[in-house]
Motif scaffolding. Structure first.
Motif, PDB file in Angstrom:
ATOM      1  N   ILE A 187       0.829  -1.275  -0.133  1.00 45.03           N
ATOM      2  CA  ILE A 187      -0.002  -0.031  -0.083  1.00 45.03           C
ATOM      3  C   ILE A 187       0.896   1.290  -0.180  1.00 45.03           C
ATOM      4  O   ILE A 187       0.656   2.096  -0.764  1.00 45.03           O
ATOM      5  N   LEU A 188       2.084   1.461   0.976  1.00 39.59           N
ATOM      6  CA  LEU A 188       2.806   2.339   0.902  1.00 39.59           C
ATOM      7  C   LEU A 188       3.551   2.780  -0.405  1.00 39.59           C
ATOM      8  O   LEU A 188       3.660   3.865  -0.805  1.00 39.59           O
ATOM      9  N   ILE A 189       3.898   1.591  -1.188  1.00 40.91           N
ATOM     10  CA  ILE A 189       4.246   1.701  -2.483  1.00 40.91           C
ATOM     11  C   ILE A 189       3.649   2.215  -3.535  1.00 40.91           C
ATOM     12  O   ILE A 189       3.850   3.510  -4.349  1.00 40.91           O
ATOM     13  N   GLU A 190       2.246   2.214  -3.325  1.00 41.91           N
ATOM     14  CA  GLU A 190       1.264   2.437  -4.093  1.00 41.91           C
ATOM     15  C   GLU A 190       0.974   3.882  -4.000  1.00 41.91           C
ATOM     16  O   GLU A 190       0.797   4.687  -4.848  1.00 41.91           O
ATOM     17  N   LEU A 191       1.053   4.228  -2.912  1.00 43.40           N
ATOM     18  CA  LEU A 191       0.857   5.634  -2.225  1.00 43.40           C
ATOM     19  C   LEU A 191       1.773   6.501  -2.886  1.00 43.40           C
ATOM     20  O   LEU A 191       1.851   7.761  -3.498  1.00 43.40           O
ATOM     21  N   GLY A 192       3.327   5.901  -2.939  1.00 39.24           N
ATOM     22  CA  GLY A 192       4.318   6.656  -3.476  1.00 39.24           C
ATOM     23  C   GLY A 192       4.225   6.978  -4.794  1.00 39.24           C
ATOM     24  O   GLY A 192       4.814   7.996  -5.286  1.00 39.24           O
ATOM     25  N   LYS A 193       3.532   5.976  -5.700  1.00 37.45           N
ATOM     26  CA  LYS A 193       3.243   6.476  -6.838  1.00 37.45           C
ATOM     27  C   LYS A 193       2.037   7.262  -7.253  1.00 37.45           C
ATOM     28  O   LYS A 193       1.922   7.553  -8.361  1.00 37.45           O
ATOM     29  N   GLY A 194       1.484   7.938  -6.119  1.00 35.58           N
ATOM     30  CA  GLY A 194       0.294   8.775  -6.355  1.00 35.58           C
ATOM     31  C   GLY A 194      -0.844   8.024  -6.760  1.00 35.58           C
ATOM     32  O   GLY A 194      -1.725   8.864  -7.170  1.00 35.58           O
ATOM     33  N   VAL A 231      -8.471  -1.199   1.189  1.00 31.88           N
ATOM     34  CA  VAL A 231      -7.632  -0.253   0.952  1.00 31.88           C
ATOM     35  C   VAL A 231      -7.409   0.798   1.942  1.00 31.88           C
ATOM     36  O   VAL A 231      -6.406   1.218   2.732  1.00 31.88           O
ATOM     37  N   LYS A 232      -8.522   1.375   2.263  1.00 30.84           N
ATOM     38  CA  LYS A 232      -8.821   2.585   3.130  1.00 30.84           C
ATOM     39  C   LYS A 232      -8.290   2.116   4.786  1.00 30.84           C
ATOM     40  O   LYS A 232      -7.727   2.929   5.225  1.00 30.84           O
ATOM     41  N   LYS A 233      -8.586   0.986   4.864  1.00 35.66           N
ATOM     42  CA  LYS A 233      -8.324   0.474   6.293  1.00 35.66           C
ATOM     43  C   LYS A 233      -6.678   0.259   6.283  1.00 35.66           C
ATOM     44  O   LYS A 233      -6.103   0.510   7.429  1.00 35.66           O
ATOM     45  N   HIS A 234      -6.165  -0.289   5.441  1.00 32.94           N
ATOM     46  CA  HIS A 234      -4.678  -0.396   5.092  1.00 32.94           C
ATOM     47  C   HIS A 234      -3.950   1.114   5.111  1.00 32.94           C
ATOM     48  O   HIS A 234      -2.832   1.087   5.776  1.00 32.94           O
ATOM     49  N   VAL A 235      -4.656   1.878   4.356  1.00 36.12           N
ATOM     50  CA  VAL A 235      -3.906   3.232   4.506  1.00 36.12           C
ATOM     51  C   VAL A 235      -3.879   3.962   5.705  1.00 36.12           C
ATOM     52  O   VAL A 235      -2.759   4.368   6.147  1.00 36.12           O
ATOM     53  N   SER A 236      -4.917   3.913   6.593  1.00 35.52           N
ATOM     54  CA  SER A 236      -5.023   4.357   7.931  1.00 35.52           C
ATOM     55  C   SER A 236      -3.918   3.603   8.690  1.00 35.52           C
ATOM     56  O   SER A 236      -3.173   4.076   9.542  1.00 35.52           O
ATOM     57  N   GLN A 237      -3.840   2.332   8.530  1.00 37.40           N
ATOM     58  CA  GLN A 237      -2.562   1.675   9.439  1.00 37.40           C
ATOM     59  C   GLN A 237      -1.331   2.311   8.974  1.00 37.40           C
ATOM     60  O   GLN A 237      -0.491   2.521   9.871  1.00 37.40           O
ATOM     61  N   VAL A 238      -0.962   2.476   7.847  1.00 31.30           N
ATOM     62  CA  VAL A 238       0.361   2.654   7.315  1.00 31.30           C
ATOM     63  C   VAL A 238       0.498   4.396   7.918  1.00 31.30           C
ATOM     64  O   VAL A 238       1.673   4.353   8.457  1.00 31.30           O
ATOM     65  N   PHE A 239      -0.689   5.168   7.924  1.00 26.65           N
ATOM     66  CA  PHE A 239      -0.475   6.646   8.460  1.00 26.65           C
ATOM     67  C   PHE A 239      -0.124   6.449  10.035  1.00 26.65           C
ATOM     68  O   PHE A 239       0.795   7.032  10.453  1.00 26.65           O
ATOM     69  N   THR A 284      -0.058  12.835   0.902  1.00 31.26           N
ATOM     70  CA  THR A 284       1.286  13.580   0.375  1.00 31.26           C
ATOM     71  C   THR A 284       2.415  13.194   1.134  1.00 31.26           C
ATOM     72  O   THR A 284       3.555  12.995   0.442  1.00 31.26           O
ATOM     73  N   GLN A 285       2.455  13.092   2.653  1.00 31.22           N
ATOM     74  CA  GLN A 285       3.534  12.757   3.412  1.00 31.22           C
ATOM     75  C   GLN A 285       3.779  11.312   3.044  1.00 31.22           C
ATOM     76  O   GLN A 285       5.059  10.976   3.046  1.00 31.22           O
ATOM     77  N   ALA A 286       2.911  10.335   2.925  1.00 26.62           N
ATOM     78  CA  ALA A 286       3.255   8.906   2.511  1.00 26.62           C
ATOM     79  C   ALA A 286       4.029   8.868   1.354  1.00 26.62           C
ATOM     80  O   ALA A 286       4.699   7.961   1.106  1.00 26.62           O
ATOM     81  N   ALA A 287       3.326   9.739   0.160  1.00 24.42           N
ATOM     82  CA  ALA A 287       4.276   9.688  -0.940  1.00 24.42           C
ATOM     83  C   ALA A 287       5.676   9.985  -0.754  1.00 24.42           C
ATOM     84  O   ALA A 287       6.580   9.415  -1.494  1.00 24.42           O
ATOM     85  N   LEU A 288       5.652  11.224  -0.034  1.00 29.95           N
ATOM     86  CA  LEU A 288       7.209  11.892   0.158  1.00 29.95           C
ATOM     87  C   LEU A 288       8.085  10.721   0.846  1.00 29.95           C
ATOM     88  O   LEU A 288       9.083  10.401   0.535  1.00 29.95           O
ATOM     89  N   TYR A 289       7.376  10.162   1.800  1.00 31.50           N
ATOM     90  CA  TYR A 289       8.248   9.174   2.611  1.00 31.50           C
ATOM     91  C   TYR A 289       8.737   7.769   1.667  1.00 31.50           C
ATOM     92  O   TYR A 289       9.659   7.461   1.673  1.00 31.50           O
ATOM     93  N   ALA A 290       7.555   7.399   0.969  1.00 32.62           N
ATOM     94  CA  ALA A 290       7.896   6.118   0.227  1.00 32.62           C
ATOM     95  C   ALA A 290       8.933   6.583  -0.888  1.00 32.62           C
ATOM     96  O   ALA A 290      10.058   5.593  -0.931  1.00 32.62           O
ATOM     97  N   ASN A 291       8.838   7.627  -1.499  1.00 33.17           N
ATOM     98  CA  ASN A 291      10.051   7.862  -2.470  1.00 33.17           C
ATOM     99  C   ASN A 291      11.330   8.120  -1.858  1.00 33.17           C
ATOM    100  O   ASN A 291      12.424   7.958  -2.589  1.00 33.17           O
ATOM    101  N   ALA A 292      11.454   8.772  -0.740  1.00 30.84           N
ATOM    102  CA  ALA A 292      12.651   9.260  -0.099  1.00 30.84           C
ATOM    103  C   ALA A 292      13.251   7.794   0.259  1.00 30.84           C
ATOM    104  O   ALA A 292      14.544   8.040   0.374  1.00 30.84           O
ATOM    105  N   LYS A 293      12.471   7.002   0.699  1.00 30.68           N
ATOM    106  CA  LYS A 293      13.206   5.466   1.088  1.00 30.68           C
ATOM    107  C   LYS A 293      13.425   4.864   0.027  1.00 30.68           C
ATOM    108  O   LYS A 293      13.681   3.530   0.244  1.00 30.68           O
TER     109      LYS A 293
END
Length: 214
Positions: free
Chosen positions: A155-162, A179-187, A196-205
């Protein structure tokens, strides 16, 4: 896809023109070197994407984009700059630019970014994201990323792709509710406030690997 180039440096304009001509998928409709020329050009040709230098001599590319959006120009805007200043990036992001790339980017990266933007996504230069993520932050304290399950990592990787929840559900073959449930867990696990923060984090890592089609 149609583009215009708004930059006060002749070498940059010439280089971009050559690159886009060779790509076969991009058509340059015109060039501008300052705010007045840019507004006239945008109104006249209505490109899909406008590539704008952050600083146009003594003028501001951010102010130009802000004005263009205010008067109803529908083009998507991409900042192409040498600046890795955090405030410059934040201002560009706040006004809703579709992309922020450094002039040191490889040609294939720029072409890939424009293709992503054409599809409705955003693209921020990984170098800029990496610099931002190196700033002191609670995210780096306890290795939180290790707490993610394999599915949450996907999920985090997909968030990183926007990707949106709907797009993620199709890619991972799960429901949007899941998906929504997993996104909340990732946050929660990473201490992130939004996508946006999730996308920044995934790309930076370095979690997001893009494949550029030839």
């Amino acid at each position: 896809m149609t583009v215009v180039i708004i930059d006060d440096h002749p070498l940059i304009r010439r280089g971009l023109n050559s690159l886009f001509s060779l790509s076969g998928s991009l058509k340059v409709l015109g060039e501008a070197t300052n705010r007045r020329e840019a507004m006239e050009l945008l109104n006249a040709v209505k490109p899909d994407i406008a590539i704008v230098d952050l600083r146009l001599g003594e003028e501001s590319g951010i102010e130009l984009i802000t004005e263009a959006i205010r008067v109803g120009i529908k083009s998507k805007f991409v900042i192409l700059t040498s600046s890795t200043n955090e405030e410059d990036f934040k201002k560009a992001k706040e006004i809703g630019v579709a992309g922020y790339l450094l002039k040191e980017a490889l040609p294939e990266e720029l072409l890939h970014a424009l293709q992503m933007i054409r599809k409705g996504r955003k693209y921020y230069d990984p170098t800029v994201l990496d610099l931002l993520m190196k700033a002191p932050t609670p995210l780096d304290e306890d290795g939180h990323i290790e707490q993610l399950t394999p599915k949450e990592m996907e999920i985090l990787i997909e968030l990183g792709k926007g990707h949106s929840n709907k797009e993620i559900s199709k890619v991972l073959y799960i429901t949007e509710f899941t998906v929504k449930k997993h996104v909340s867990q990732v946050f929660a696990k990473l201490g992130l406030a939004d996508r946006t923060q999730a996308a920044l984090y995934a790309n930076a890592k370095g979690l997001v690997k893009y494949v550029v089609n030839s």
